[in-house]
Design a protein around this motif. Structure first.
Motif, PDB file in Angstrom:
ATOM      1  N   TYR A 272     -20.361  15.229 -25.376  1.00  0.00           N
ATOM      2  CA  TYR A 272     -19.267  16.171 -25.101  1.00  0.00           C
ATOM      3  C   TYR A 272     -19.480  17.522 -25.776  1.00  0.00           C
ATOM      4  CZ  TYR A 272     -16.989  11.857 -23.614  1.00  0.00           C
ATOM      5  OH  TYR A 272     -16.692  10.663 -22.994  1.00  0.00           O
ATOM      6  N   ARG A 273     -20.713  17.899 -25.983  1.00  0.00           N
ATOM      7  CA  ARG A 273     -20.985  19.153 -26.692  1.00  0.00           C
ATOM      8  C   ARG A 273     -20.454  20.380 -25.969  1.00  0.00           C
ATOM      9  NH1 ARG A 273     -26.497  17.392 -26.442  1.00  0.00           N
ATOM     10  NH2 ARG A 273     -27.158  17.528 -24.285  1.00  0.00           N
TER      11      ARG A 273
ATOM     12  N   THR B 295      -8.293  18.488 -22.396  1.00  0.00           N
ATOM     13  CA  THR B 295      -9.686  18.322 -21.977  1.00  0.00           C
ATOM     14  C   THR B 295     -10.286  17.084 -22.624  1.00  0.00           C
ATOM     15  OG1 THR B 295      -9.938  20.701 -21.658  1.00  0.00           O
ATOM     16  CG2 THR B 295     -11.959  19.422 -21.958  1.00  0.00           C
ATOM     17  N   TRP B 296     -10.057  16.911 -23.927  1.00  0.00           N
ATOM     18  CA  TRP B 296     -10.578  15.745 -24.642  1.00  0.00           C
ATOM     19  C   TRP B 296      -9.869  14.467 -24.202  1.00  0.00           C
ATOM     20  CZ3 TRP B 296     -14.595  14.659 -27.820  1.00  0.00           C
ATOM     21  CH2 TRP B 296     -15.375  15.736 -28.226  1.00  0.00           C
ATOM     22  N   ARG B 297      -8.567  14.541 -23.971  1.00  0.00           N
ATOM     23  CA  ARG B 297      -7.822  13.355 -23.520  1.00  0.00           C
ATOM     24  C   ARG B 297      -8.413  12.843 -22.218  1.00  0.00           C
ATOM     25  NH1 ARG B 297      -4.750  12.079 -19.764  1.00  0.00           N
ATOM     26  NH2 ARG B 297      -4.415  14.211 -19.029  1.00  0.00           N
ATOM     27  N   GLU B 298      -8.661  13.751 -21.282  1.00  0.00           N
ATOM     28  CA  GLU B 298      -9.243  13.362 -20.001  1.00  0.00           C
ATOM     29  C   GLU B 298     -10.659  12.825 -20.175  1.00  0.00           C
ATOM     30  OE1 GLU B 298      -8.916  16.721 -17.395  1.00  0.00           O
ATOM     31  OE2 GLU B 298      -6.723  16.603 -17.329  1.00  0.00           O
ATOM     32  N   ALA B 299     -11.464  13.477 -20.998  1.00  0.00           N
ATOM     33  CA  ALA B 299     -12.852  13.043 -21.213  1.00  0.00           C
ATOM     34  C   ALA B 299     -12.914  11.636 -21.805  1.00  0.00           C
ATOM     35  CB  ALA B 299     -13.577  14.030 -22.126  1.00  0.00           C
ATOM     36  N   LEU B 300     -11.958  11.313 -22.675  1.00  0.00           N
ATOM     37  CA  LEU B 300     -11.937   9.993 -23.310  1.00  0.00           C
ATOM     38  C   LEU B 300     -11.193   8.951 -22.481  1.00  0.00           C
ATOM     39  CD1 LEU B 300     -11.361  11.038 -27.026  1.00  0.00           C
ATOM     40  CD2 LEU B 300     -13.495  10.306 -25.936  1.00  0.00           C
TER      41      LEU B 300
ATOM     42  N   ALA C  66     -18.869   7.631 -33.662  1.00  0.00           N
ATOM     43  CA  ALA C  66     -18.137   8.260 -32.558  1.00  0.00           C
ATOM     44  C   ALA C  66     -18.394   9.764 -32.555  1.00  0.00           C
ATOM     45  CB  ALA C  66     -16.648   7.969 -32.674  1.00  0.00           C
ATOM     46  N   LEU C  67     -18.362  10.381 -33.723  1.00  0.00           N
ATOM     47  CA  LEU C  67     -18.600  11.819 -33.814  1.00  0.00           C
ATOM     48  C   LEU C  67     -20.019  12.168 -33.355  1.00  0.00           C
ATOM     49  CD1 LEU C  67     -17.398  14.534 -34.597  1.00  0.00           C
ATOM     50  CD2 LEU C  67     -18.158  14.111 -36.945  1.00  0.00           C
ATOM     51  N   ARG C  68     -20.954  11.357 -33.727  1.00  0.00           N
ATOM     52  CA  ARG C  68     -22.347  11.592 -33.306  1.00  0.00           C
ATOM     53  C   ARG C  68     -22.483  11.487 -31.786  1.00  0.00           C
ATOM     54  NH1 ARG C  68     -27.751   8.826 -35.819  1.00  0.00           N
ATOM     55  NH2 ARG C  68     -29.188   9.965 -34.509  1.00  0.00           N
TER      56      ARG C  68
ATOM     57  N   PRO D  90     -12.992  20.648 -31.879  1.00  0.00           N
ATOM     58  CA  PRO D  90     -11.749  20.391 -32.603  1.00  0.00           C
ATOM     59  C   PRO D  90     -11.953  20.512 -34.111  1.00  0.00           C
ATOM     60  CG  PRO D  90     -12.816  18.324 -32.114  1.00  0.00           C
ATOM     61  CD  PRO D  90     -13.706  19.417 -31.557  1.00  0.00           C
ATOM     62  N   CYS D  91     -10.851  20.472 -34.845  1.00  0.00           N
ATOM     63  CA  CYS D  91     -10.924  20.257 -36.292  1.00  0.00           C
ATOM     64  C   CYS D  91     -11.171  18.760 -36.460  1.00  0.00           C
ATOM     65  CB  CYS D  91      -9.613  20.639 -36.973  1.00  0.00           C
ATOM     66  SG  CYS D  91      -9.274  22.399 -36.917  1.00  0.00           S
ATOM     67  N   VAL D  92     -12.179  18.387 -37.216  1.00  0.00           N
ATOM     68  CA  VAL D  92     -12.586  16.991 -37.349  1.00  0.00           C
ATOM     69  C   VAL D  92     -12.199  16.461 -38.717  1.00  0.00           C
ATOM     70  CG1 VAL D  92     -14.578  15.441 -37.392  1.00  0.00           C
ATOM     71  CG2 VAL D  92     -14.513  17.349 -35.764  1.00  0.00           C
ATOM     72  N   SER D  93     -11.654  15.238 -38.725  1.00  0.00           N
ATOM     73  CA  SER D  93     -11.273  14.624 -39.993  1.00  0.00           C
ATOM     74  C   SER D  93     -11.704  13.162 -40.019  1.00  0.00           C
ATOM     75  CB  SER D  93      -9.752  14.708 -40.191  1.00  0.00           C
ATOM     76  OG  SER D  93      -9.381  14.069 -41.388  1.00  0.00           O
ATOM     77  N   VAL D  94     -12.406  12.805 -41.100  1.00  0.00           N
ATOM     78  CA  VAL D  94     -12.779  11.429 -41.400  1.00  0.00           C
ATOM     79  C   VAL D  94     -12.369  11.213 -42.850  1.00  0.00           C
ATOM     80  CG1 VAL D  94     -14.689   9.798 -41.660  1.00  0.00           C
ATOM     81  CG2 VAL D  94     -14.725  11.478 -39.804  1.00  0.00           C
TER      82      VAL D  94
END
Length: 113
Positions: free
Chosen positions: A24-25, A55-60, A16-18, A30-34
């Protein structure tokens, strides 16, 4: 002692991150956590950036009515959370924003003697 999980167990959130890094570059970073604790979860956190969260909520494509709202830090921090399945795992968005104190909310005209 527990047996460590292999890196491949984090495949869903890393994929998903990739995908996000490609598609969505242009969106706010965001701060990313896995984590190996929740190997199917990708967490994207926005600190003092609720616009980035939105912005991310709408994009997803996460519906606004799916966003939960809470308060933490003794009532000083607003917290928004939303989740969606993605790429075989779960993406969790978290937005944090400071709640202004009553004095900060007053207009300059109210403060000026």
């Amino acid at each position: 002692m527990t047996t460590p999980i292999p890196l491949s167990a984090l495949g869903a959130p890393l994929m998903a991150l990739r995908i996000f890094a490609d598609q969505y570059r242009h969106l706010p970073a965001p701060c990313v956590s896995v984590s190996t604790v929740y190997p199917d979860l990708l967490e994207l956190a926005f600190h003092d950036d609720l616009d980035g969260f939105e912005t991310w909520r709408e994009a997803l494509g996460i519906p606004s009515q799916s966003v939960s709202h809470g308060v933490q830090g003794g009532g000083h921090t607003r917290v928004l959370k939303a989740e969606t399945p993605y790429s075989g795992g779960l993406v969790r968005l978290i937005g944090y924003a400071r709640i202004p104190t009553a004095d900060e909310e007053r207009s300059p005209a109210e403060v000026t003697p």
